[in-house]
Scaffold this motif. Structure first.
Motif, short mmCIF file in Angstrom:
data_model
loop_
_atom_site.label_atom_id
_atom_site.label_comp_id
_atom_site.label_asym_id
_atom_site.label_seq_id
_atom_site.Cartn_x
_atom_site.Cartn_y
_atom_site.Cartn_z
N GLN A 1 15.27 5.39 28.27
CA GLN A 1 14.73 4.83 29.52
C GLN A 1 15.78 3.97 30.22
N LEU A 2 16.47 3.12 29.48
CA LEU A 2 17.49 2.26 30.08
C LEU A 2 18.69 3.06 30.58
N GLU B 1 17.69 4.22 33.93
CA GLU B 1 17.70 3.08 34.86
C GLU B 1 19.12 2.69 35.23
N TYR B 2 20.02 2.75 34.29
CA TYR B 2 21.41 2.34 34.51
C TYR B 2 22.04 3.11 35.66
N HIS C 1 20.69 4.24 38.26
CA HIS C 1 20.06 4.04 39.56
C HIS C 1 19.88 2.56 39.92
N THR C 2 20.72 1.69 39.38
CA THR C 2 20.56 0.26 39.67
C THR C 2 21.85 -0.34 40.19
N ASP D 1 22.33 -5.51 37.77
CA ASP D 1 21.35 -4.97 36.82
C ASP D 1 22.02 -4.10 35.77
N ILE E 1 21.56 -4.25 31.75
CA ILE E 1 21.16 -3.05 31.01
C ILE E 1 22.17 -2.72 29.93
#
Length: 151
Positions: free
Chosen positions: A43-44, A47-48, A50-51, A55, A59
């Motif tokens: 999950q991270l 996210e990594y 797209h941040t 952030d 992450i």
């Protein structure tokens, strides 16, 4: 081998079988924790990508902790499984000793002590993982809510 001898051997083997059952529950817990770590890492990783840069640093810090946690849980799981294997050898040794009238007392003692040491080490690693999971949680929390290491 007489039936009475077999009954006595079966009674001796009940203790180790109960130990296997208890360790099995620990292995189940460790396996579930490992699965959660893998899921969170995936999950991270998404996210990594797209941040923002700020952030991404947070992450990455959490991903480093998750990597250590995965290794710790893997080691803990290995030691718990090793403990079960050693207890299984104890059971085989008990039956072999009764069936063939070998004196395997010292071998069985060494196997038992090794099994318990393996279990203890597994549990220490489990405790260490709990500490690491709190550190990862504190990274996620806003600065004002994060706890210090002294708690």
């Amino acid at each position: 081998m007489l039936l009475n001898d077999l009954i006595g051997t079966l009674q001796l083997a009940i203790g180790p079988v109960i130990l296997i059952s208890g360790i099995g529950l620990i292995i189940l817990s460790l396996t579930n924790r490992f699965g959660r770590i893998v899921d969170r890492t995936r999950q991270l990783s998404v996210e990594y990508r797209h941040t923002s840069q700020i952030d991404q640093e947070r992450i990455l810090e959490e991903l480093r902790i998750l990597t250590v946690r995965a290794k710790v849980i893997r080691s803990s799981n290995f030691l718990a499984v090793l403990s079960v294997l050693l207890v299984s050898f104890i059971i085989i040794g008990l039956f072999g000793s009764a069936l063939y009238h070998f004196n395997m007392t010292y071998i069985l003692i060494i196997l038992f002590i090794s099994s318990i040491i393996s279990l203890i080490l597994s549990l220490f690693l489990f405790i260490y993982d709990l500490d690491l999971s709190l550190k990862a949680l504190w990274i996620e929390l806003p600065k004002g809510l994060a706890q210090s290491d002294s708690d």
